[in-house]
Design a protein around this motif. Structure first.
Motif, PDB file in Angstrom:
ATOM      1  N   ALA A  79      -8.584  -7.151 -17.862  1.00 30.75           N
ATOM      2  CA  ALA A  79      -9.162  -6.114 -17.006  1.00 30.75           C
ATOM      3  C   ALA A  79      -8.282  -5.881 -15.783  1.00 30.75           C
ATOM      4  CB  ALA A  79     -10.578  -6.507 -16.590  1.00 30.75           C
ATOM      5  N   GLY A  80      -7.719  -6.956 -15.244  1.00 28.93           N
ATOM      6  CA  GLY A  80      -6.810  -6.819 -14.098  1.00 28.93           C
ATOM      7  C   GLY A  80      -5.569  -6.024 -14.464  1.00 28.93           C
ATOM      8  N   ILE A  81      -5.064  -6.258 -15.668  1.00 33.04           N
ATOM      9  CA  ILE A  81      -3.883  -5.510 -16.127  1.00 33.04           C
ATOM     10  C   ILE A  81      -4.231  -4.038 -16.280  1.00 33.04           C
ATOM     11  CG2 ILE A  81      -2.307  -5.205 -18.071  1.00 33.04           C
ATOM     12  CD1 ILE A  81      -2.462  -8.312 -18.411  1.00 33.04           C
ATOM     13  N   ILE A  82      -5.410  -3.755 -16.813  1.00 34.06           N
ATOM     14  CA  ILE A  82      -5.843  -2.357 -16.919  1.00 34.06           C
ATOM     15  C   ILE A  82      -5.932  -1.752 -15.523  1.00 34.06           C
ATOM     16  CG2 ILE A  82      -7.816  -0.873 -17.476  1.00 34.06           C
ATOM     17  CD1 ILE A  82      -8.292  -2.638 -19.944  1.00 34.06           C
ATOM     18  N   GLY A  83      -6.482  -2.511 -14.584  1.00 38.84           N
ATOM     19  CA  GLY A  83      -6.567  -2.021 -13.201  1.00 38.84           C
ATOM     20  C   GLY A  83      -5.197  -1.743 -12.616  1.00 38.84           C
ATOM     21  N   ARG A  84      -4.235  -2.623 -12.883  1.00 37.98           N
ATOM     22  CA  ARG A  84      -2.880  -2.406 -12.372  1.00 37.98           C
ATOM     23  C   ARG A  84      -2.260  -1.178 -13.027  1.00 37.98           C
ATOM     24  NH1 ARG A  84      -1.442  -8.224 -13.308  1.00 37.98           N
ATOM     25  NH2 ARG A  84       0.417  -7.406 -14.321  1.00 37.98           N
ATOM     26  N   MET A  85      -2.569  -0.957 -14.306  1.00 36.77           N
ATOM     27  CA  MET A  85      -2.060   0.244 -14.971  1.00 36.77           C
ATOM     28  C   MET A  85      -2.661   1.496 -14.319  1.00 36.77           C
ATOM     29  SD  MET A  85      -2.021  -0.880 -18.975  1.00 36.77           S
ATOM     30  CE  MET A  85      -0.985   0.438 -19.619  1.00 36.77           C
ATOM     31  N   ARG A 108     -11.820   0.146 -14.051  1.00 36.31           N
ATOM     32  CA  ARG A 108     -11.215  -0.587 -12.950  1.00 36.31           C
ATOM     33  C   ARG A 108     -12.067  -1.840 -12.747  1.00 36.31           C
ATOM     34  NH1 ARG A 108      -7.431   0.616  -9.793  1.00 36.31           N
ATOM     35  NH2 ARG A 108      -7.465   2.807 -10.315  1.00 36.31           N
ATOM     36  N   PRO A 109     -11.468  -3.004 -12.761  1.00 34.76           N
ATOM     37  CA  PRO A 109     -12.254  -4.234 -12.620  1.00 34.76           C
ATOM     38  C   PRO A 109     -12.920  -4.333 -11.252  1.00 34.76           C
ATOM     39  CG  PRO A 109      -9.900  -4.733 -12.656  1.00 34.76           C
ATOM     40  CD  PRO A 109     -10.050  -3.267 -12.926  1.00 34.76           C
ATOM     41  N   LYS A 110     -14.081  -4.985 -11.215  1.00 32.64           N
ATOM     42  CA  LYS A 110     -14.839  -5.119  -9.969  1.00 32.64           C
ATOM     43  C   LYS A 110     -14.043  -5.864  -8.904  1.00 32.64           C
ATOM     44  CE  LYS A 110     -19.309  -5.416 -12.244  1.00 32.64           C
ATOM     45  NZ  LYS A 110     -20.486  -6.242 -12.467  1.00 32.64           N
ATOM     46  N   ALA A 111     -13.402  -6.928  -9.256  1.00 31.66           N
ATOM     47  CA  ALA A 111     -12.722  -7.787  -8.290  1.00 31.66           C
ATOM     48  C   ALA A 111     -11.513  -7.098  -7.663  1.00 31.66           C
ATOM     49  CB  ALA A 111     -12.285  -9.081  -8.952  1.00 31.66           C
ATOM     50  N   THR A 112     -10.900  -6.141  -8.354  1.00 33.10           N
ATOM     51  CA  THR A 112      -9.698  -5.504  -7.822  1.00 33.10           C
ATOM     52  C   THR A 112      -9.978  -4.113  -7.264  1.00 33.10           C
ATOM     53  OG1 THR A 112      -9.120  -4.614  -9.988  1.00 33.10           O
ATOM     54  CG2 THR A 112      -8.198  -6.773  -9.410  1.00 33.10           C
ATOM     55  N   THR A 113     -11.244  -3.780  -7.091  1.00 34.35           N
ATOM     56  CA  THR A 113     -11.576  -2.475  -6.538  1.00 34.35           C
ATOM     57  C   THR A 113     -11.094  -2.427  -5.098  1.00 34.35           C
ATOM     58  OG1 THR A 113     -13.491  -2.301  -7.955  1.00 34.35           O
ATOM     59  CG2 THR A 113     -13.445  -0.868  -6.034  1.00 34.35           C
ATOM     60  N   THR A 114     -10.311  -1.399  -4.770  1.00 30.02           N
ATOM     61  CA  THR A 114      -9.752  -1.297  -3.419  1.00 30.02           C
ATOM     62  C   THR A 114     -10.640  -0.487  -2.495  1.00 30.02           C
ATOM     63  OG1 THR A 114      -8.452   0.624  -4.104  1.00 30.02           O
ATOM     64  CG2 THR A 114      -7.391  -1.548  -4.252  1.00 30.02           C
ATOM     65  N   ARG A 115     -11.590   0.210  -3.042  1.00 28.62           N
ATOM     66  CA  ARG A 115     -12.486   1.013  -2.210  1.00 28.62           C
ATOM     67  C   ARG A 115     -13.604   0.154  -1.642  1.00 28.62           C
ATOM     68  NH1 ARG A 115     -13.592   6.439  -5.746  1.00 28.62           N
ATOM     69  NH2 ARG A 115     -11.476   7.182  -5.772  1.00 28.62           N
ATOM     70  N   SER A 116     -14.015   0.455  -0.441  1.00 26.68           N
ATOM     71  CA  SER A 116     -15.145  -0.248   0.150  1.00 26.68           C
ATOM     72  C   SER A 116     -16.404   0.555  -0.121  1.00 26.68           C
ATOM     73  CB  SER A 116     -14.934  -0.414   1.663  1.00 26.68           C
ATOM     74  OG  SER A 116     -14.984   0.860   2.287  1.00 26.68           O
ATOM     75  N   ALA A 117     -17.535   0.017   0.236  1.00 23.86           N
ATOM     76  CA  ALA A 117     -18.800   0.725   0.044  1.00 23.86           C
ATOM     77  C   ALA A 117     -18.816   1.998   0.889  1.00 23.86           C
ATOM     78  CB  ALA A 117     -19.969  -0.176   0.407  1.00 23.86           C
ATOM     79  N   ALA A 118     -18.210   1.964   2.075  1.00 21.37           N
ATOM     80  CA  ALA A 118     -18.160   3.154   2.930  1.00 21.37           C
ATOM     81  C   ALA A 118     -17.313   4.235   2.267  1.00 21.37           C
ATOM     82  CB  ALA A 118     -17.584   2.805   4.300  1.00 21.37           C
ATOM     83  N   ASP A 119     -16.214   3.856   1.650  1.00 23.59           N
ATOM     84  CA  ASP A 119     -15.381   4.829   0.956  1.00 23.59           C
ATOM     85  C   ASP A 119     -16.140   5.457  -0.207  1.00 23.59           C
ATOM     86  OD1 ASP A 119     -13.286   4.357   2.658  1.00 23.59           O
ATOM     87  OD2 ASP A 119     -12.243   2.951   1.289  1.00 23.59           O
ATOM     88  N   GLU A 120     -16.933   4.662  -0.930  1.00 21.29           N
ATOM     89  CA  GLU A 120     -17.729   5.185  -2.026  1.00 21.29           C
ATOM     90  C   GLU A 120     -18.731   6.205  -1.501  1.00 21.29           C
ATOM     91  OE1 GLU A 120     -17.553   4.871  -5.312  1.00 21.29           O
ATOM     92  OE2 GLU A 120     -15.809   3.573  -5.148  1.00 21.29           O
ATOM     93  N   ASP A 121     -19.332   5.938  -0.331  1.00 18.61           N
ATOM     94  CA  ASP A 121     -20.273   6.900   0.259  1.00 18.61           C
ATOM     95  C   ASP A 121     -19.557   8.199   0.579  1.00 18.61           C
ATOM     96  OD1 ASP A 121     -22.334   5.101   0.060  1.00 18.61           O
ATOM     97  OD2 ASP A 121     -22.149   4.389   2.138  1.00 18.61           O
ATOM     98  N   ASN A 122     -18.316   8.134   1.079  1.00 16.92           N
ATOM     99  CA  ASN A 122     -17.543   9.339   1.378  1.00 16.92           C
ATOM    100  C   ASN A 122     -17.276  10.131   0.112  1.00 16.92           C
ATOM    101  OD1 ASN A 122     -17.448   8.703   4.073  1.00 16.92           O
ATOM    102  ND2 ASN A 122     -15.393   7.750   3.974  1.00 16.92           N
ATOM    103  N   VAL A 123     -17.054   9.454  -0.996  1.00 19.15           N
ATOM    104  CA  VAL A 123     -16.798  10.141  -2.253  1.00 19.15           C
ATOM    105  C   VAL A 123     -18.027  10.938  -2.645  1.00 19.15           C
ATOM    106  CG1 VAL A 123     -16.413   9.811  -4.719  1.00 19.15           C
ATOM    107  CG2 VAL A 123     -15.100   8.479  -3.063  1.00 19.15           C
ATOM    108  N   VAL A 124     -19.196  10.323  -2.541  1.00 24.59           N
ATOM    109  CA  VAL A 124     -20.425  10.981  -2.936  1.00 24.59           C
ATOM    110  C   VAL A 124     -20.708  12.168  -2.023  1.00 24.59           C
ATOM    111  CG1 VAL A 124     -22.912  10.686  -3.142  1.00 24.59           C
ATOM    112  CG2 VAL A 124     -21.376   8.886  -3.946  1.00 24.59           C
ATOM    113  N   GLU A 125     -20.514  11.991  -0.701  1.00 25.06           N
ATOM    114  CA  GLU A 125     -20.838  13.050   0.254  1.00 25.06           C
ATOM    115  C   GLU A 125     -19.851  14.208   0.193  1.00 25.06           C
ATOM    116  OE1 GLU A 125     -21.005  11.125   4.027  1.00 25.06           O
ATOM    117  OE2 GLU A 125     -22.736   9.921   3.483  1.00 25.06           O
ATOM    118  N   SER A 126     -18.555  13.918   0.075  1.00 28.93           N
ATOM    119  CA  SER A 126     -17.563  14.978   0.149  1.00 28.93           C
ATOM    120  C   SER A 126     -17.139  15.518  -1.205  1.00 28.93           C
ATOM    121  CB  SER A 126     -16.321  14.477   0.901  1.00 28.93           C
ATOM    122  OG  SER A 126     -15.677  13.484   0.129  1.00 28.93           O
ATOM    123  N   GLY A 127     -17.501  14.797  -2.262  1.00 30.20           N
ATOM    124  CA  GLY A 127     -17.079  15.242  -3.582  1.00 30.20           C
ATOM    125  C   GLY A 127     -15.677  14.784  -3.908  1.00 30.20           C
ATOM    126  N   GLY A 128     -15.014  14.084  -3.018  1.00 36.61           N
ATOM    127  CA  GLY A 128     -13.676  13.548  -3.259  1.00 36.61           C
ATOM    128  C   GLY A 128     -13.642  12.113  -2.810  1.00 36.61           C
TER     129      GLY A 128
END
Length: 154
Positions: A79-85, A108-128
Protein backbone atom coordinates in the motif's frame (compact mmCIF):
# COMPACT_ATOMS: atom_id res chain seq x y z
CA UNK A 1 -5.24 -104.81 45.93
CA UNK A 2 -7.31 -103.78 43.05
CA UNK A 3 -8.64 -100.99 45.16
CA UNK A 4 -5.18 -99.95 46.04
CA UNK A 5 -4.32 -99.63 42.39
CA UNK A 6 -7.55 -97.82 41.72
CA UNK A 7 -6.86 -95.41 44.55
CA UNK A 8 -3.30 -94.85 43.42
CA UNK A 9 -4.48 -94.29 39.87
CA UNK A 10 -7.10 -91.81 41.05
CA UNK A 11 -4.55 -90.04 43.22
CA UNK A 12 -2.17 -89.81 40.29
CA UNK A 13 -4.98 -88.56 38.06
CA UNK A 14 -5.94 -85.93 40.64
CA UNK A 15 -2.35 -84.85 41.01
CA UNK A 16 -2.01 -84.54 37.22
CA UNK A 17 -5.31 -82.63 37.04
CA UNK A 18 -4.16 -80.24 39.77
CA UNK A 19 -0.88 -79.65 37.94
CA UNK A 20 -2.73 -78.95 34.69
CA UNK A 21 -5.14 -76.62 36.50
CA UNK A 22 -2.23 -74.84 38.19
CA UNK A 23 -0.44 -74.50 34.82
CA UNK A 24 -3.58 -73.13 33.16
CA UNK A 25 -4.15 -70.73 36.05
CA UNK A 26 -0.53 -69.60 35.85
CA UNK A 27 -0.86 -69.14 32.07
CA UNK A 28 -4.13 -67.24 32.60
CA UNK A 29 -2.40 -64.95 35.15
CA UNK A 30 0.53 -64.39 32.75
CA UNK A 31 -1.92 -63.45 29.98
CA UNK A 32 -3.82 -61.18 32.34
CA UNK A 33 -0.60 -59.43 33.40
CA UNK A 34 0.46 -59.15 29.78
CA UNK A 35 -2.92 -57.68 28.79
CA UNK A 36 -2.79 -55.27 31.73
CA UNK A 37 0.71 -54.16 30.68
CA UNK A 38 -0.43 -53.71 27.07
CA UNK A 39 -3.46 -51.70 28.24
CA UNK A 40 -1.12 -49.48 30.27
CA UNK A 41 1.09 -48.95 27.22
CA UNK A 42 -2.02 -48.14 25.16
CA UNK A 43 -3.16 -45.45 27.57
CA UNK A 44 0.34 -43.96 27.71
CA UNK A 45 0.36 -43.83 23.89
CA UNK A 46 -3.10 -42.22 23.76
CA UNK A 47 -2.02 -39.60 26.31
CA UNK A 48 1.06 -38.94 24.19
CA UNK A 49 -1.14 -38.42 21.12
CA UNK A 50 -3.26 -35.90 22.99
CA UNK A 51 -0.13 -34.08 24.14
CA UNK A 52 1.30 -34.05 20.63
CA UNK A 53 -1.96 -32.72 19.21
CA UNK A 54 -2.15 -29.99 21.86
CA UNK A 55 1.46 -29.01 21.14
CA UNK A 56 0.75 -28.98 17.41
CA UNK A 57 -2.29 -26.74 17.92
CA UNK A 58 -0.19 -24.27 19.90
CA UNK A 59 2.48 -24.26 17.21
CA UNK A 60 -0.15 -23.83 14.48
CA UNK A 61 -1.64 -20.86 16.35
CA UNK A 62 1.82 -19.30 16.71
CA UNK A 63 2.56 -19.85 13.01
CA UNK A 64 -0.79 -18.34 12.03
CA UNK A 65 -0.15 -15.29 14.21
CA UNK A 66 3.34 -14.87 12.74
CA UNK A 67 1.99 -15.33 9.22
CA UNK A 68 -0.74 -12.78 9.86
CA UNK A 69 1.86 -10.25 11.03
CA UNK A 70 4.07 -10.87 8.01
CA UNK A 71 1.14 -10.67 5.60
CA UNK A 72 -0.07 -7.43 7.19
CA UNK A 73 3.44 -5.96 6.98
CA UNK A 74 3.67 -6.92 3.30
CA UNK A 75 0.24 -5.44 2.62
CA UNK A 76 1.25 -2.20 4.34
CA UNK A 77 4.45 -2.14 2.26
CA UNK A 78 2.48 -2.73 -0.95
CA UNK A 79 0.00 0.00 0.00
CA UNK A 80 2.90 2.35 0.74
CA UNK A 81 4.37 1.65 -2.68
CA UNK A 82 1.01 2.41 -4.28
CA UNK A 83 0.94 5.65 -2.28
CA UNK A 84 4.43 6.55 -3.48
CA UNK A 85 3.34 5.84 -7.05
CA UNK A 86 0.34 8.14 -6.56
CA UNK A 87 2.69 10.78 -5.11
CA UNK A 88 4.40 10.92 -8.51
CA UNK A 89 1.15 12.45 -9.79
CA UNK A 90 0.10 9.52 -11.97
CA UNK A 91 -3.57 8.62 -12.07
CA UNK A 92 -5.12 5.74 -10.19
CA UNK A 93 -6.00 4.19 -13.54
CA UNK A 94 -2.38 4.22 -14.65
CA UNK A 95 -1.15 2.78 -11.35
CA UNK A 96 -3.78 0.04 -11.56
CA UNK A 97 -2.81 -0.73 -15.14
CA UNK A 98 0.92 -0.85 -14.33
CA UNK A 99 0.36 -3.16 -11.38
CA UNK A 100 -2.30 -5.30 -13.03
CA UNK A 101 -4.81 -4.73 -10.24
CA UNK A 102 -8.34 -3.29 -10.22
CA UNK A 103 -8.61 0.48 -9.82
CA UNK A 104 -10.66 -0.01 -6.62
CA UNK A 105 -7.53 -1.46 -4.98
CA UNK A 106 -5.45 1.63 -5.78
CA UNK A 107 -5.87 3.71 -2.63
CA UNK A 108 -3.67 6.09 -0.78
CA UNK A 109 -2.71 4.35 2.47
CA UNK A 110 -3.98 5.83 5.74
CA UNK A 111 -0.55 6.09 7.36
CA UNK A 112 1.00 8.01 4.45
CA UNK A 113 -1.83 10.48 3.94
CA UNK A 114 -0.26 13.93 3.74
CA UNK A 115 -3.48 15.86 4.14
CA UNK A 116 -4.68 16.90 7.56
CA UNK A 117 -8.29 16.91 8.70
CA UNK A 118 -8.38 20.69 8.12
CA UNK A 119 -7.21 20.21 4.54
CA UNK A 120 -9.95 17.62 4.00
CA UNK A 121 -12.52 20.17 5.25
CA UNK A 122 -11.17 22.69 2.71
CA UNK A 123 -11.62 20.13 -0.05
CA UNK A 124 -15.25 19.59 0.88
CA UNK A 125 -16.00 23.32 1.24
CA UNK A 126 -14.17 24.61 -1.83
CA UNK A 127 -14.60 21.65 -4.13
CA UNK A 128 -10.81 21.41 -4.53
CA UNK A 129 -7.86 20.54 -2.34
CA UNK A 130 -5.90 22.83 -0.05
CA UNK A 131 -3.38 23.62 -2.80
CA UNK A 132 -6.03 25.19 -4.97
CA UNK A 133 -6.14 22.46 -7.59
CA UNK A 134 -8.99 20.05 -8.02
CA UNK A 135 -6.76 16.95 -8.19
CA UNK A 136 -7.63 16.06 -11.79
CA UNK A 137 -4.72 15.46 -14.15
CA UNK A 138 -5.35 16.62 -17.68
CA UNK A 139 -8.40 15.24 -19.45
CA UNK A 140 -8.52 11.85 -17.68
CA UNK A 141 -11.75 10.98 -15.96
CA UNK A 142 -11.43 10.34 -12.23
CA UNK A 143 -15.06 9.82 -11.38
CA UNK A 144 -15.32 8.06 -8.03
CA UNK A 145 -11.58 8.39 -7.33
CA UNK A 146 -12.05 10.26 -4.07
CA UNK A 147 -15.17 8.39 -2.93
CA UNK A 148 -13.35 6.47 -0.18
CA UNK A 149 -11.18 9.35 1.06
CA UNK A 150 -13.82 10.73 3.42
CA UNK A 151 -13.40 7.59 5.52
CA UNK A 152 -9.65 8.27 5.81
CA UNK A 153 -10.23 11.77 7.20
CA UNK A 154 -11.87 10.44 10.35
Amino acid sequence: MAENRKSATQAAARKAARERAAERAAEFRRRQEQLEELATEYFVAVDAVEGIEADAEERIAAIRAETEQKVEASRREAAGIIGRMLDTKVSRDEVAERLGIPVREVKRPKATTTRSAADEDNVVESGGDATGTDGIDGDESHAGEHDGQAAYAA
